[in-house]
Design a protein around this motif. Structure first.
Motif, PDB file in Angstrom:
ATOM      1  N   VAL A   1       0.880  -1.270  -0.114  1.00 58.16           N
ATOM      2  CA  VAL A   1       0.097   0.061   0.187  1.00 58.16           C
ATOM      3  C   VAL A   1       1.158   1.292   0.021  1.00 58.16           C
ATOM      4  CG1 VAL A   1      -1.577   1.340   1.382  1.00 58.16           C
ATOM      5  CG2 VAL A   1      -1.934  -1.078   1.116  1.00 58.16           C
ATOM      6  N   PHE A   2       1.922   1.356   0.967  1.00 60.32           N
ATOM      7  CA  PHE A   2       2.727   2.487   1.139  1.00 60.32           C
ATOM      8  C   PHE A   2       3.530   2.760   0.151  1.00 60.32           C
ATOM      9  CE2 PHE A   2       0.608   2.075   5.122  1.00 60.32           C
ATOM     10  CZ  PHE A   2      -0.177   3.080   5.442  1.00 60.32           C
ATOM     11  N   SER A   3       4.199   1.570  -0.372  1.00 61.20           N
ATOM     12  CA  SER A   3       5.215   1.638  -1.759  1.00 61.20           C
ATOM     13  C   SER A   3       4.334   2.262  -2.597  1.00 61.20           C
ATOM     14  CB  SER A   3       5.600   0.230  -1.965  1.00 61.20           C
ATOM     15  OG  SER A   3       6.341  -0.457  -0.615  1.00 61.20           O
TER      16      SER A   3
ATOM     17  N   TRP B   1      -3.546  15.460   6.651  1.00 58.37           N
ATOM     18  CA  TRP B   1      -4.559  14.807   6.787  1.00 58.37           C
ATOM     19  C   TRP B   1      -4.946  14.222   5.285  1.00 58.37           C
ATOM     20  CZ3 TRP B   1      -7.028  14.332  10.837  1.00 58.37           C
ATOM     21  CH2 TRP B   1      -6.816  15.067  11.853  1.00 58.37           C
ATOM     22  N   LEU B   2      -4.086  14.550   4.320  1.00 58.34           N
ATOM     23  CA  LEU B   2      -4.150  13.979   2.889  1.00 58.34           C
ATOM     24  C   LEU B   2      -3.464  12.653   3.122  1.00 58.34           C
ATOM     25  CD1 LEU B   2      -4.936  14.560   0.151  1.00 58.34           C
ATOM     26  CD2 LEU B   2      -2.632  15.319  -0.509  1.00 58.34           C
ATOM     27  N   PHE B   3      -2.218  12.607   3.634  1.00 60.52           N
ATOM     28  CA  PHE B   3      -1.804  11.385   3.855  1.00 60.52           C
ATOM     29  C   PHE B   3      -2.824  10.471   4.595  1.00 60.52           C
ATOM     30  CE2 PHE B   3       0.974   8.667   6.889  1.00 60.52           C
ATOM     31  CZ  PHE B   3       1.340   7.856   6.030  1.00 60.52           C
ATOM     32  N   ALA B   4      -3.178  10.756   5.746  1.00 64.76           N
ATOM     33  CA  ALA B   4      -4.148  10.112   6.546  1.00 64.76           C
ATOM     34  C   ALA B   4      -5.246   9.423   5.651  1.00 64.76           C
ATOM     35  CB  ALA B   4      -4.705  10.917   7.672  1.00 64.76           C
TER      36      ALA B   4
ATOM     37  N   ILE C   1       1.526  17.328  -1.999  1.00 70.18           N
ATOM     38  CA  ILE C   1       1.926  15.965  -2.731  1.00 70.18           C
ATOM     39  C   ILE C   1       3.338  15.536  -2.226  1.00 70.18           C
ATOM     40  CG2 ILE C   1       2.407  15.166  -4.936  1.00 70.18           C
ATOM     41  CD1 ILE C   1       0.343  17.054  -5.950  1.00 70.18           C
ATOM     42  N   GLY C   2       4.205  16.537  -2.192  1.00 70.59           N
ATOM     43  CA  GLY C   2       5.722  16.208  -1.652  1.00 70.59           C
ATOM     44  C   GLY C   2       5.610  15.539  -0.220  1.00 70.59           C
ATOM     45  N   ILE C   3       4.988  16.322   0.806  1.00 71.49           N
ATOM     46  CA  ILE C   3       5.015  15.796   1.993  1.00 71.49           C
ATOM     47  C   ILE C   3       4.368  14.344   2.160  1.00 71.49           C
ATOM     48  CG2 ILE C   3       4.489  16.117   4.420  1.00 71.49           C
ATOM     49  CD1 ILE C   3       5.044  19.129   3.828  1.00 71.49           C
TER      50      ILE C   3
ATOM     51  N   ALA D   1       6.618   6.968   1.913  1.00 73.28           N
ATOM     52  CA  ALA D   1       8.068   6.483   1.814  1.00 73.28           C
ATOM     53  C   ALA D   1       8.481   5.709   3.088  1.00 73.28           C
ATOM     54  CB  ALA D   1       9.025   7.239   1.050  1.00 73.28           C
ATOM     55  N   VAL D   2       8.629   6.736   4.039  1.00 72.79           N
ATOM     56  CA  VAL D   2       8.961   6.327   5.482  1.00 72.79           C
ATOM     57  C   VAL D   2       8.243   5.015   5.911  1.00 72.79           C
ATOM     58  CG1 VAL D   2       9.056   7.009   7.856  1.00 72.79           C
ATOM     59  CG2 VAL D   2       9.802   8.746   6.072  1.00 72.79           C
ATOM     60  N   VAL D   3       6.861   5.050   5.810  1.00 77.93           N
ATOM     61  CA  VAL D   3       6.109   3.954   6.362  1.00 77.93           C
ATOM     62  C   VAL D   3       6.446   2.561   5.421  1.00 77.93           C
ATOM     63  CG1 VAL D   3       3.848   2.996   6.635  1.00 77.93           C
ATOM     64  CG2 VAL D   3       4.446   5.327   7.148  1.00 77.93           C
ATOM     65  N   ALA D   4       6.549   2.820   4.137  1.00 73.01           N
ATOM     66  CA  ALA D   4       6.888   1.964   3.285  1.00 73.01           C
ATOM     67  C   ALA D   4       8.399   1.127   3.681  1.00 73.01           C
ATOM     68  CB  ALA D   4       6.856   2.113   1.880  1.00 73.01           C
ATOM     69  N   LEU D   5       9.117   1.932   3.788  1.00 71.41           N
ATOM     70  CA  LEU D   5      10.622   1.475   4.164  1.00 71.41           C
ATOM     71  C   LEU D   5      10.656   0.617   5.529  1.00 71.41           C
ATOM     72  CD1 LEU D   5      12.916   4.279   2.993  1.00 71.41           C
ATOM     73  CD2 LEU D   5      12.502   2.161   2.078  1.00 71.41           C
ATOM     74  N   ALA D   6       9.641   1.293   6.449  1.00 70.79           N
ATOM     75  CA  ALA D   6       9.711   0.689   7.776  1.00 70.79           C
ATOM     76  C   ALA D   6       8.828  -0.683   7.724  1.00 70.79           C
ATOM     77  CB  ALA D   6       9.104   1.606   8.779  1.00 70.79           C
ATOM     78  N   PHE D   7       7.868  -0.930   7.018  1.00 71.83           N
ATOM     79  CA  PHE D   7       7.018  -1.917   7.391  1.00 71.83           C
ATOM     80  C   PHE D   7       6.734  -2.900   5.860  1.00 71.83           C
ATOM     81  CE2 PHE D   7       5.642   1.416  10.213  1.00 71.83           C
ATOM     82  CZ  PHE D   7       5.904   0.679  11.481  1.00 71.83           C
ATOM     83  N   GLU D   8       7.335  -2.544   4.838  1.00 76.10           N
ATOM     84  CA  GLU D   8       7.072  -3.280   3.730  1.00 76.10           C
ATOM     85  C   GLU D   8       8.395  -3.766   2.924  1.00 76.10           C
ATOM     86  OE1 GLU D   8       2.834  -0.756   2.349  1.00 76.10           O
ATOM     87  OE2 GLU D   8       4.560  -0.870   1.115  1.00 76.10           O
TER      88      GLU D   8
END
Length: 287
Positions: free
Chosen positions: A37-39, A77-80, A184-186, A192-199
């Motif tokens: 998902v996060f990737s 809020w957009l990320f959430a 969009i950038g943030i 990317a941070v969540v993807a690297l940590a959990f995927e």
């Protein structure tokens, strides 16, 4: 008040990106079979950010702390919203996700009333009751329990409502292209941070994922958020939310055409009540 033709242009612009977002439910749900998902979100938002950053390269000289702070708040809020929505699509249907996300249209007036410290009027209350009743029919099982994916998408609707409401306050004050790029950038960075940590990391990307990225990265992200930011500087947040409420209709249509998803009579009735709540909200705004 804006001249009629400019208001119409803003309305039509939001309608077009609403159609595009309706398509993304189907494409993203298919792509998530082959990528985390996060990737997916990180790649999608990185491509979208790079596209806008190159086009508006000279605008970065106008960036100041208030603009960055506004963009950062919006991006949280957009990320959430995208995180809840994309994970929710793993556990619920694209059409259900589309209808539940449509609750944003009644949440935005509630947020407006809350921040203004006013009790919502009877029209807002009626719209909320209709939408919540429809949500119950649409998502509750025979045992009266929510599908896990439906609950996640409900949190997504709350997050998007906050993003739309706050964007309505920030867009007239700051550079719209900078706000769009910061969001969009943030959002891409957080993904990317969540993807690297959990995927698990993989350089291989399936063809279906590239198709979904082609649809979502530029048309449904960079251009869509640029248009949204521009349009919401020219209309109330509640009016924008009403236009976005058409998204579940387009989602259900494309889900039926592409995935063969069908709503039961109970679910269709629930979706109808959600849309009726949206209509009541629209009539309240017009009045």
């Amino acid at each position: 008040m804006l001249p009629f033709d400019r208001r119409l242009t803003a309305d039509l612009s939001l309608l077009i990106i609403t159609v595009i977002w309706g398509v993304t439910f189907v494409t993203v749900k298919t792509a998530l079979q082959d990528i985390g998902v996060f990737s997916f979100l990180a790649i999608r938002f990185f491509i979208a950010f790079l596209f806008l950053a190159l086009i508006f390269l000279r605008r970065w000289s106008r960036l100041d702390w208030p603009t960055f702070k506004a963009g950062a708040v919006l991006s949280l809020w957009l990320f959430a919203g995208y995180a809840f929505q994309t994970v929710g699509l793993l556990y619920t249907s694209a059409s259900n996700a589309g209808f539940i996300t449509g609750l944003t249209v009644v949440l935005v007036p509630c947020l407006a009333a809350l921040f203004a410290r006013r009790i919502p009027g009877p029209g807002t209350v009626a719209a909320v009751l209709l939408a919540v009743s429809g949500l119950g029919l649409l998502t509750l099982s025979v045992t009266f329990s929510f599908n896990f994916g439906d609950i996640l998408v409900l949190f997504c609707a709350v997050s998007f409502a906050l993003q739309i409401f706050l964007l309505g306050r920030y867009a007239p004050l700051y550079d719209t292209s900078l706000l769009a790029m910061l969001q969009i950038g943030i959002t891409g960075l957080l993904s990317a941070v969540v993807a690297l940590a959990f995927e698990p990391f993989s350089l291989h990307i399936a063809p279906g994922v590239w198709t979904a990225l082609a649809i979502t990265a530029i048309p449904a992200t960079s251009l869509a958020f640029l248009v949204q930011t521009w349009a919401q500087a020219r209309m109330p947040a509640v009016h924008a939310a009403v236009i976005f409420a058409l998204e579940p209709v387009f989602t259900a249509l494309f889900a039926a055409l592409a995935l063969g998803e069908r709503l039961s009579a109970r679910e269709a009735g629930g979706g109808g009540l959600v849309l009726l709540g949206i209509v009541v909200s629209e009539l309240r705004i017009r009045r």
